[in-house]
Design an enzyme around this catalytic site. Structure first.
Site, PDB file in Angstrom:
ATOM      1  N   LYS A   7       4.013 -26.172  51.391  1.00 51.62           N
ATOM      2  CA  LYS A   7       3.748 -27.066  51.490  1.00 51.62           C
ATOM      3  C   LYS A   7       2.895 -27.924  50.048  1.00 51.62           C
ATOM      4  CE  LYS A   7       2.029 -28.748  55.499  1.00 51.62           C
ATOM      5  NZ  LYS A   7       3.052 -29.163  56.690  1.00 51.62           N
ATOM      6  N   GLY A  54      -6.781 -36.168  69.458  1.00 54.48           N
ATOM      7  CA  GLY A  54      -6.055 -37.496  69.000  1.00 54.48           C
ATOM      8  C   GLY A  54      -5.508 -38.667  69.101  1.00 54.48           C
ATOM      9  N   GLY A  67      -3.348 -40.503  67.462  1.00 55.32           N
ATOM     10  CA  GLY A  67      -2.180 -40.802  66.217  1.00 55.32           C
ATOM     11  C   GLY A  67      -1.298 -40.941  66.379  1.00 55.32           C
ATOM     12  N   VAL A 110       1.415 -38.622  66.704  1.00 54.25           N
ATOM     13  CA  VAL A 110       1.464 -37.383  67.309  1.00 54.25           C
ATOM     14  C   VAL A 110       0.966 -37.664  69.184  1.00 54.25           C
ATOM     15  CG1 VAL A 110       2.039 -35.390  67.313  1.00 54.25           C
ATOM     16  CG2 VAL A 110       2.199 -35.856  65.804  1.00 54.25           C
TER      17      VAL A 110
END
Length: 354
Positions: free
Chosen positions: A78, A182, A184, A186
């Site tokens: 990551k 959320g 956004g 996704v």
């Protein structure tokens, strides 16, 4: 930072301070047993640089288990860019290009892609300077950069159908109340898929206007962002930030299933037991949210057919089905069943190493 790195169980940490933007750049490589570490590039403002490093380490470990559970030949890694404040225009582009050159200089030790705070356009820019940017559907020159959000949403949707069968005894999502936290990249496509399947969609977002716009589009309802945990629903789908399942929030939940795309949803491992003790079925995040990563991995293997990509992503539901069935049989939380699956694949990879 030194204490964090020395106490970590991963393989390598790359740290660079980008003086022109005041950004700390972290690349955490957790495990390369199955192949090249691959994980997204996150841009976020942190209270301290150490918080960004810690985030990179946790997320890299999560990627190890994600790829292993999928039995995909990538390792866990990551990238986190801990910016001091919002960056725009030339300042942001400069940071991304310099970071791209850093990733490229590692010579294939790490590949990256879209994550929280970055966009397909950012990856398109980075691909000018870096050979190891995932999600480039064209010739690898950055001419085409795909959005992983819809693939992630499709995997979450497939997993939610399976979770509803295990947790609600339902064969489909008609009439199932799903709270999407959320709205956004996704959460929005997930809400559309849920609505098309006949679910009753409830939307929450820190941006109330965005929540209302999505709810109007899918014929759903809106709940305030600070009321999600007390809102009654069948399925809670966290699709925003992590660590939202903790000793403070779990007792407040009014759902029977948690199945969403957010990474690192549990603040600590014990929170999986807390959910289990409350009779709330949790779909392990690194299993159900793997759709975007899986699609990009397949594209890296030169799979270009959209129908094949979507079918492979839908198979995340089959993986989750096996994990939930195993957890029920053992009388344990799904987290333990998911980790057992991933560890078995990693162990097999280690024993086959020369």
């Amino acid at each position: 930072m030194r204490e964090l790195i020395e106490s970590w169980g991963g393989e390598t940490v790359v740290v660079r301070f980008d003086a022109p933007s005041g950004t700390w750049c972290f690349i955490a490589l957790h495990d390369s047993t199955l192949g090249m570490p691959v994980g997204g590039c996150r841009i976020r403002i942190y209270a301290a640089p150490e918080d960004g490093l810690r985030d990179a380490m946790l997320l890299a470990e999560g990627m190890t288990y994600k790829w292993a559970a999928l039995d995909f030949p990538f390792g866990g890694g990551k990238a986190v860019l801990a910016v001091p404040g919002p960056l725009e225009g030339a300042e942001r582009e400069g940071l991304l290009l310099r970071f791209a050159r850093l990733v490229d200089s590692l010579g294939g030790a790490f590949a990256t892609g879209v994550d929280l705070g970055t966009t397909p356009q950012d990856m398109q820019l980075m691909a000018r300077e870096c050979r190891y940017v995932m999600g480039q559907s064209g010739a690898g020159d950055g001419s085409e950069s795909l959005d992983p959000g819809p693939y992630t949403a499709l995997g979450v949707f497939a997993g939610t159908v399976v979770a509803a069968r295990h947790g609600l005894g339902k064969d489909d999502l008609r009439g199932t109340a799903v709270l999407v936290q959320g709205a956004g990249d996704v959460g929005a496509p997930l809400a559309r898929l849920l609505s098309e399947a006949g679910a009753e969609v409830i939307v929450a977002d820190v941006d109330d206007g965005r929540a209302r716009s999505l709810a109007d589009e899918v014929g759903g309802a809106v709940v305030a962002a600070n009321e999600v945990y007390e809102t009654e629903c069948d399925v809670f789908a966290p699709c925003a930030v992590g660590a939202i399942l903790n000793p403070e929030t779990i007792p407040r939940l009014r759902c029977r299933i948690v199945a969403g795309s957010a990474n690192n949803q549990l603040a600590a491992r014990d929170d999986a037991v807390r959910l289990h003790d409350r009779g709330i079925l949790w779909a392990p995040d690194y299993i159900i949210n793997a759709g975007g990563a899986l699609a990009f991995g397949l594209i890296h293997q030169l799979v270009r057919s959209e129908s094949i990509l979507r079918e492979r992503v839908r198979q995340i539901g089959d993986t989750l089905d096996h994990i939930l069935a195993s957890a029920v049989a053992a009388g344990e939380s799904p987290l333990l069943a998911a980790q057992r699956r991933a560890e078995a694949i990693l162990s097999k990879g280690r024993t086959s190493e020369p």
